[in-house]
Design a protein around this motif. Sequence first.
Motif, mmCIF file in Angstrom:
data_model
loop_
_atom_site.group_PDB
_atom_site.id
_atom_site.type_symbol
_atom_site.label_atom_id
_atom_site.label_comp_id
_atom_site.label_asym_id
_atom_site.label_seq_id
_atom_site.Cartn_x
_atom_site.Cartn_y
_atom_site.Cartn_z
ATOM 1 N N ASP A 1 -5.121 -10.684 9.767
ATOM 2 C CA ASP A 1 -5.322 -9.100 8.850
ATOM 3 C C ASP A 1 -3.518 -8.537 8.683
ATOM 4 O OD1 ASP A 1 -8.147 -10.195 9.102
ATOM 5 O OD2 ASP A 1 -8.372 -9.829 11.366
ATOM 6 N N HIS A 2 -4.398 -7.635 7.884
ATOM 7 C CA HIS A 2 -3.115 -6.370 7.761
ATOM 8 C C HIS A 2 -3.671 -4.970 7.296
ATOM 9 C CE1 HIS A 2 0.621 -5.624 6.870
ATOM 10 N NE2 HIS A 2 1.438 -6.606 7.480
ATOM 11 N N PRO A 3 -3.065 -4.463 7.075
ATOM 12 C CA PRO A 3 -3.751 -2.689 6.673
ATOM 13 C C PRO A 3 -3.417 -3.163 5.602
ATOM 14 C CG PRO A 3 -1.921 -2.069 8.395
ATOM 15 C CD PRO A 3 -2.560 -3.778 8.638
ATOM 16 N N THR A 4 -4.023 -2.413 4.538
ATOM 17 C CA THR A 4 -3.555 -1.880 3.262
ATOM 18 C C THR A 4 -2.307 -1.148 2.694
ATOM 19 O OG1 THR A 4 -6.075 -1.948 2.612
ATOM 20 C CG2 THR A 4 -4.572 -0.982 0.813
ATOM 21 N N VAL A 5 -0.838 -1.925 2.045
ATOM 22 C CA VAL A 5 0.003 -1.215 2.442
ATOM 23 C C VAL A 5 0.465 -0.265 0.824
ATOM 24 C CG1 VAL A 5 2.252 -1.527 1.443
ATOM 25 C CG2 VAL A 5 0.576 -3.169 3.136
ATOM 26 N N ASN A 6 0.376 0.935 1.155
ATOM 27 C CA ASN A 6 0.771 2.296 0.626
ATOM 28 C C ASN A 6 1.459 1.256 -0.895
ATOM 29 O OD1 ASN A 6 1.214 4.510 -1.617
ATOM 30 N ND2 ASN A 6 -0.228 5.516 0.168
ATOM 31 N N ILE A 7 1.468 1.582 -1.717
ATOM 32 C CA ILE A 7 1.697 1.077 -3.304
ATOM 33 C C ILE A 7 2.796 2.250 -3.457
ATOM 34 C CG2 ILE A 7 0.227 -0.006 -4.288
ATOM 35 C CD1 ILE A 7 0.114 1.907 -7.085
ATOM 36 N N PHE B 1 6.908 -2.738 5.626
ATOM 37 C CA PHE B 1 7.513 -3.932 6.066
ATOM 38 C C PHE B 1 5.890 -4.655 6.146
ATOM 39 C CE2 PHE B 1 7.478 -7.691 9.467
ATOM 40 C CZ PHE B 1 9.130 -8.230 8.488
ATOM 41 N N ILE B 2 5.499 -6.081 5.857
ATOM 42 C CA ILE B 2 4.628 -6.686 5.460
ATOM 43 C C ILE B 2 4.779 -8.116 6.335
ATOM 44 C CG2 ILE B 2 2.853 -8.589 3.423
ATOM 45 C CD1 ILE B 2 4.139 -5.859 1.840
#
Length: 251
Positions: free
Chosen positions: A191-197, A203-204
């Motif tokens: 899982d990983h929160p949605t990254v703001n574009i 950092f992903i």
Amino acid sequence: IVKISYGDPDRENELIQELIEMGIQGLILLPTSSEYTSPKILELISKNFPIVVIDRLMANLPICSVQTDSFAAAKELTNYLFAKHHDKIGLITSDSSVSTIDERVNGFLSAHVDANRAVSQKQILSRIDSVVPSSSRKIEDDVALIVAFLQKNPEITALFTTEYNIALLAKSAIEQLGRQVPHDFSVVCFDHPTVNIFDLNAFIFTHIEQDQTAIGKHAIDLLLTKIAHPDTIEKINLGYRLIEGDSVISR
């Protein structure tokens, strides 16, 4: 109607009772634990009340469920690290009593067995507690545990963490040691929160992405089926995606 127990089993029981008294026709439940089943849930199961459990296996109960195939996902994530030439991988997890976490650990171990690679208890840290709902453990204490774990295991080059927040703790521990992700340690997670574009410096972590929308849709469809056909018992395992991020390099 949505109710949230925040990991408190007593509160979970109270909320279920509130919903029943409101006259609900069915219940979708994300239980606080896979080992402990509340008396209220057992009572509802005995009456064949329509229930669908999400993100938990509940293998020993005659109950419908929808979850991601965490075992297969963990094997793929571990094999990904093997393919990047990481021979010694540390596993960091919580001591949460949740079947999903157990499946991730078992998938990690199974990948080692299939690849004929040794794995010892020394490579596993399973005492992270601050990520568990309603925990009183300080975040700094868990970071210190990971620092000590890494110092005792200098041969480890990658960390398999069972959830995103543990990956964050691991990254903090690595930085406390004056090291960096991924140059000194590769780190993967679930899982990983949605990254703001618009966050160009985000950092992903390389991670397993669950199809949460599909879990929700299948849960509703299965609950409606259970309401219409009370004898239905179905356990659905959904797919996932391995998302490559910034946290892994080849050795």
